[in-house]
Design a protein around this motif. Structure first.
Motif, PDB file in Angstrom:
ATOM      1  N   ARG A 178       0.860  -1.189   0.000  1.00  0.00           N
ATOM      2  CA  ARG A 178       0.000   0.000   0.000  1.00  0.00           C
ATOM      3  C   ARG A 178       0.891   1.233   0.000  1.00  0.00           C
ATOM      4  O   ARG A 178       1.937   1.257   0.621  1.00  0.00           O
ATOM      5  CB  ARG A 178      -0.866   0.035   1.254  1.00  0.00           C
ATOM      6  CG  ARG A 178      -1.984  -0.969   1.255  1.00  0.00           C
ATOM      7  CD  ARG A 178      -2.706  -0.932   2.583  1.00  0.00           C
ATOM      8  NE  ARG A 178      -3.796  -1.886   2.617  1.00  0.00           N
ATOM      9  CZ  ARG A 178      -5.023  -1.614   2.187  1.00  0.00           C
ATOM     10  NH1 ARG A 178      -5.311  -0.426   1.696  1.00  0.00           N
ATOM     11  NH2 ARG A 178      -5.964  -2.521   2.245  1.00  0.00           N
ATOM     12  N   ARG A 179       0.463   2.277  -0.698  1.00  0.00           N
ATOM     13  CA  ARG A 179       1.283   3.490  -0.751  1.00  0.00           C
ATOM     14  C   ARG A 179       0.399   4.716  -0.982  1.00  0.00           C
ATOM     15  O   ARG A 179      -0.742   4.612  -1.407  1.00  0.00           O
ATOM     16  CB  ARG A 179       2.339   3.379  -1.848  1.00  0.00           C
ATOM     17  CG  ARG A 179       1.798   3.234  -3.247  1.00  0.00           C
ATOM     18  CD  ARG A 179       2.873   2.909  -4.270  1.00  0.00           C
ATOM     19  NE  ARG A 179       3.444   1.593  -4.024  1.00  0.00           N
ATOM     20  CZ  ARG A 179       4.706   1.397  -3.629  1.00  0.00           C
ATOM     21  NH1 ARG A 179       5.530   2.400  -3.472  1.00  0.00           N
ATOM     22  NH2 ARG A 179       5.140   0.175  -3.417  1.00  0.00           N
ATOM     23  N   GLY A 180       0.970   5.886  -0.680  1.00  0.00           N
ATOM     24  CA  GLY A 180       0.293   7.134  -0.963  1.00  0.00           C
ATOM     25  C   GLY A 180      -0.832   7.455   0.007  1.00  0.00           C
ATOM     26  O   GLY A 180      -1.216   6.641   0.836  1.00  0.00           O
ATOM     27  N   LEU A 182      -3.883   7.677  -0.566  1.00  0.00           N
ATOM     28  CA  LEU A 182      -5.052   6.809  -0.742  1.00  0.00           C
ATOM     29  C   LEU A 182      -4.800   5.404  -0.208  1.00  0.00           C
ATOM     30  O   LEU A 182      -5.703   4.585  -0.179  1.00  0.00           O
ATOM     31  CB  LEU A 182      -5.472   6.749  -2.212  1.00  0.00           C
ATOM     32  CG  LEU A 182      -5.900   8.064  -2.858  1.00  0.00           C
ATOM     33  CD1 LEU A 182      -6.546   7.794  -4.205  1.00  0.00           C
ATOM     34  CD2 LEU A 182      -6.870   8.844  -1.981  1.00  0.00           C
ATOM     35  N   ASP A 183      -3.553   5.136   0.168  1.00  0.00           N
ATOM     36  CA  ASP A 183      -3.204   3.871   0.797  1.00  0.00           C
ATOM     37  C   ASP A 183      -3.598   2.673  -0.063  1.00  0.00           C
ATOM     38  O   ASP A 183      -4.231   1.736   0.399  1.00  0.00           O
ATOM     39  CB  ASP A 183      -3.899   3.786   2.167  1.00  0.00           C
ATOM     40  CG  ASP A 183      -3.102   2.933   3.149  1.00  0.00           C
ATOM     41  OD1 ASP A 183      -1.885   2.812   2.943  1.00  0.00           O
ATOM     42  OD2 ASP A 183      -3.699   2.383   4.086  1.00  0.00           O
ATOM     43  N   MET A 184      -3.254   2.750  -1.324  1.00  0.00           N
ATOM     44  CA  MET A 184      -3.631   1.683  -2.246  1.00  0.00           C
ATOM     45  C   MET A 184      -2.401   1.043  -2.879  1.00  0.00           C
ATOM     46  O   MET A 184      -1.419   1.715  -3.170  1.00  0.00           O
ATOM     47  CB  MET A 184      -4.515   2.234  -3.361  1.00  0.00           C
ATOM     48  CG  MET A 184      -5.948   2.481  -2.923  1.00  0.00           C
ATOM     49  SD  MET A 184      -6.796   3.496  -4.115  1.00  0.00           S
ATOM     50  CE  MET A 184      -7.167   2.274  -5.369  1.00  0.00           C
ATOM     51  N   ALA A 185      -2.512  -0.251  -3.093  1.00  0.00           N
ATOM     52  CA  ALA A 185      -1.459  -0.985  -3.784  1.00  0.00           C
ATOM     53  C   ALA A 185      -1.900  -1.231  -5.225  1.00  0.00           C
ATOM     54  O   ALA A 185      -3.085  -1.140  -5.535  1.00  0.00           O
ATOM     55  CB  ALA A 185      -1.193  -2.308  -3.093  1.00  0.00           C
ATOM     56  N   ARG A 236      -1.634   9.271  -4.986  1.00  0.00           N
ATOM     57  CA  ARG A 236      -0.986  10.372  -4.259  1.00  0.00           C
ATOM     58  C   ARG A 236       0.256   9.913  -3.497  1.00  0.00           C
ATOM     59  O   ARG A 236       0.432  10.230  -2.319  1.00  0.00           O
ATOM     60  CB  ARG A 236      -1.976  11.057  -3.322  1.00  0.00           C
ATOM     61  CG  ARG A 236      -3.104  11.685  -4.107  1.00  0.00           C
ATOM     62  CD  ARG A 236      -4.090  12.355  -3.212  1.00  0.00           C
ATOM     63  NE  ARG A 236      -5.380  12.458  -3.901  1.00  0.00           N
ATOM     64  CZ  ARG A 236      -6.526  12.723  -3.296  1.00  0.00           C
ATOM     65  NH1 ARG A 236      -6.554  12.901  -1.995  1.00  0.00           N
ATOM     66  NH2 ARG A 236      -7.629  12.811  -3.981  1.00  0.00           N
ATOM     67  N   SER A 237       1.058   9.124  -4.154  1.00  0.00           N
ATOM     68  CA  SER A 237       2.361   8.813  -3.585  1.00  0.00           C
ATOM     69  C   SER A 237       3.413   9.450  -4.487  1.00  0.00           C
ATOM     70  O   SER A 237       3.122   9.820  -5.614  1.00  0.00           O
ATOM     71  CB  SER A 237       2.575   7.303  -3.502  1.00  0.00           C
ATOM     72  OG  SER A 237       2.862   6.776  -4.768  1.00  0.00           O
TER      73      SER A 237
END
Lengths: 270, 108
Positions: A178-180, A182-185, A236-237
């Motif tokens: 997960r990143r950014g 939005l916490d999405m992978a 948003r990463s």
């Protein structure tokens, strides 16, 4: 109480719409995609709109062929202090047939992976004694498209064992991390929800077999790393650099996910 | 913009009265005039604003283009082949620059 029937009517309508949507989805699932579907792997081609597919199928209509033509011209152009062109060593472009399917490749001297863009640039600096082309420049994209296009229709076949294993694992970890904000992978869209809508867009499996490709949104050709950067920005990463180790590992993993799918370069997508 | 290359595809030959498809494509950025550069200055509009196709000097199709036309515009249309002759395609850019291409059609 008076609005009860209306409520039922509304529910009915929603159900009808859901059934309608499911109906088209099933029709698309059942369609025979030929080489564009291998097992449960589906090329982005199968998620593209019919008009976009028509653009890709017709070499004349496919605007990315302009880049391929630019690459073809550069193939014969002498550059650098060694006074060589690609053709001096590699002769005809046919010699590049089948080359694209196995990239990114492990390079012992670098103790790391190298993709086709970097391989072309290494050839330029080492053998031609010429200057590197900038990532995403028309020259590098053109040559990459041209070289990959020679392998059109050949199945992707990257290595993931042996010295590739640590990079593969790194790419896999990146894919599932997960990143950014939005916490999405990557996997949340392209594995868990491929085939469903994200607002107006249909999520694909995120396959890399058509890259570098013409994206209508870009009004131009872009590399796989450009697409990675776009995806990373959308959650948003902070994106990594072109040709960075992180993206090379991810490229390996993404190409492995599409193992067996045909090279479509240059593909056309939305 | 030195490397703008128009491309045209037509069948080499056709039977008399046959309807043939003509495909054209020109590589062009089609700068709309609505974008700004990094300093915030407007990038001036530069689009292909007119396309013409003539056959043996006679106008077959003309079209005025506006900023909503995509980059690398593709245009296909149909033509009834009655006589042999030469097509002349012409694209006109903002500022007056022209790009032309010719293609021959043989009617049997």
């Amino acid at each position: 109480m008076g609005n009860t029937p209306r409520k039922y009517a509304l529910v009915g309508l929603v159900l009808a719409m859901a059934a309608g949507a499911a109906g088209t989805a099933v029709a698309e699932e059942k369609k025979d995609w030929g080489a564009y579907k291998v097992g449960d792997k589906r090329s982005g081609y199968t998620y593209a709109a019919p008009e976009t597919r028509a653009m890709q199928d017709d070499n004349f209509q496919n605007p990315a062929m302009l880049w391929a033509e630019a690459g073809e011209e550069l193939w014969n152009k002498v550059d650098g202090e060694a006074g060589k062109s690609c053709a001096s060593c590699h002769k005809t472009p046919d010699s590049m047939k089948g080359v694209a399917v196995s990239y990114p490749k492990y390079v012992a001297a670098k103790k790391g992976l190298e993709n086709l863009e970097q391989r072309i640039n290494r050839c330029r600096t080492e053998n031609m004694k010429a200057k590197e082309w900038k990532y995403e420049s028309k020259e590098l994209l053109g040559m990459t498209v041209f070289v990959r296009h020679q392998s059109l229709g050949m199945p992707v076949n990257v290595k993931v064992d042996g010295e590739y294993a640590p990079f593969f694992e790194k790419g896999k970890a990146f894919y599932n991390q997960r990143r950014g904000q939005l916490d999405m992978a990557c996997k949340h869209c392209h594995e868990d929800f491929a085939g469903t809508q994200i607002r107006a867009n249909l999520l694909s499996q995120g396959q890399g077999n058509g890259f570098p490709l013409y994206r209508l949104k870009w009004s131009g050709v872009g590399s796989l790393h450009r697409r990675f950067r776009g995806c990373n920005k959308q959650v948003r990463s902070t994106p990594y650099g072109y040709g960075s180790d992180e993206y090379l590992a991810l490229e390996l993993y993404v190409m492995w996910r599409g193992q067996g799918l045909p090279i479509e370069t240059p593909a056309v997508r939305n | 913009m030195s490397n703008i290359k128009p491309r045209v595809r037509i069948p080499k030959s056709a039977k008399k009265g046959e309807v043939v498809e003509i495909k054209t494509l020109i590589e062009h950025k089609m700068e709309t005039g609505q974008r700004k550069d990094k300093q915030g200055n407007k990038i001036p509009r530069k689009i292909v604003n007119r396309f013409e196709c003539k056959f043996n000097g006679k106008l077959v199709l003309a079209s005025d283009w506006h900023p909503a036309v995509s980059a690398n515009p593709y245009l296909a249309f149909h033509f009834r082949a009655e006589d042999s002759g030469e097509f002349e395609f012409r694209w006109v850019e903002d500022g007056g620059a022209e790009f032309t291409k010719k293609a021959k059609l043989t009617v049997s």
